[in-house]
Design an enzyme around this catalytic site. Sequence first.
Site, PDB file in Angstrom:
ATOM      1  N   GLU A 104       0.848  -1.202   0.000  1.00  0.00           N
ATOM      2  CA  GLU A 104       0.000   0.000   0.000  1.00  0.00           C
ATOM      3  C   GLU A 104       0.881   1.249   0.000  1.00  0.00           C
ATOM      4  O   GLU A 104       1.922   1.281   0.661  1.00  0.00           O
ATOM      5  CB  GLU A 104      -0.897  -0.015   1.230  1.00  0.00           C
ATOM      6  CG  GLU A 104      -2.003   1.015   1.232  1.00  0.00           C
ATOM      7  CD  GLU A 104      -2.988   0.791   2.362  1.00  0.00           C
ATOM      8  OE1 GLU A 104      -3.381   1.790   2.986  1.00  0.00           O
ATOM      9  OE2 GLU A 104      -3.354  -0.377   2.632  1.00  0.00           O
ATOM     10  N   ASP A 106       0.165   5.321   0.599  1.00  0.00           N
ATOM     11  CA  ASP A 106      -0.936   6.134   1.122  1.00  0.00           C
ATOM     12  C   ASP A 106      -0.700   7.632   1.090  1.00  0.00           C
ATOM     13  O   ASP A 106       0.335   8.120   1.546  1.00  0.00           O
ATOM     14  CB  ASP A 106      -1.156   5.817   2.618  1.00  0.00           C
ATOM     15  CG  ASP A 106      -1.869   4.520   2.852  1.00  0.00           C
ATOM     16  OD1 ASP A 106      -2.423   3.969   1.906  1.00  0.00           O
ATOM     17  OD2 ASP A 106      -1.857   4.065   4.006  1.00  0.00           O
ATOM     18  N   GLU A 108      -3.223  10.338   2.994  1.00  0.00           N
ATOM     19  CA  GLU A 108      -4.439  10.557   3.773  1.00  0.00           C
ATOM     20  C   GLU A 108      -4.452  12.019   4.224  1.00  0.00           C
ATOM     21  O   GLU A 108      -3.419  12.557   4.623  1.00  0.00           O
ATOM     22  CB  GLU A 108      -4.505   9.630   4.992  1.00  0.00           C
ATOM     23  CG  GLU A 108      -4.609   8.159   4.631  1.00  0.00           C
ATOM     24  CD  GLU A 108      -4.827   7.276   5.850  1.00  0.00           C
ATOM     25  OE1 GLU A 108      -4.863   7.804   6.977  1.00  0.00           O
ATOM     26  OE2 GLU A 108      -4.963   6.051   5.666  1.00  0.00           O
TER      27      GLU A 108
END
Length: 297
Positions: A104, A106, A108
């Site tokens: 993953e 990311d 955010e």
Amino acid sequence: MAPSMISNTILLYVALSSYLIVVAYGNGNFYQDAVVTWGDGRGKILKNGDLLTLSLNKASGSGFQSKNEYLFGKIDIQLKLVSGNSAGTVTTYYLSSQGPTHDEIDFEFLGNLSGQPYTVHTNIYSQGKGNREQQFYLWFDPTVDFHTYSILWNPQRIIFSVDGTPIRQFKNLESLGVPFPNKQPMRLYSSIWNADDWATQGGRVKTDWTKAPFTASYRNFNANACVWSSGKSSCGHSKSSSSSPSQSNAWLTRDLDSTGQERMTWVQKNYMIYNYCTDRKRFPQGLPTECTAPSTS
């Protein structure tokens, strides 16, 4: 902030703004490239596919994903975050595979009270393990207009960028025993959801549902990437081999040049608010290998 620092920041921002003129945006169409996967109507594709909005209210958030999977790519999307009091909300934009040993990458965006800055939270998972968080403030208000958030993922490195300015680099240090996401195809995901138990000031500030719905807007999704389908890559190599990139896939070997390195250093010096690589309390037995390896960021 001291006057001299403000002056330097303004000069560097002008330089960055000049640089941004050359950043190219794709003309992705969300009807062709993405599908709204949850939210019961809170995710909407508008303007003949040029715009996608995700909304959150007390009942539910919403999300979408790319139709394609990728094994390496340069992924760009323009995003305008929730304006006003966004405390308790999280807007995500990330690449991910599936399963307990997933990879993953990311972005955010953690909301805040009106007038307070968003926190940009970045993380990298490989073989199911993350714990590689770096957090930043931005040098602009991300709720007023659209800004471009990019992930460059090639076999040598991962680079997070904002409006063409690198903010973070994670190098492939498998030779030192550091796992790197390079074997699992990943899909793009994005969502907005309520996380008021931790997102804003450690959960002390809760979501004000009188301000709902909270809406984030997306446009110009562009994936210059190796599409993975039926065990094969559109770039002409399998997961375990490599080939020389064509001119259109120059990102496959792209590195940070001296200007990019300088801009990233500026961002990390002035806007980074958390770096796992300096958190000795969290890692009392010693910092992770990638944090102490020569010439890493």
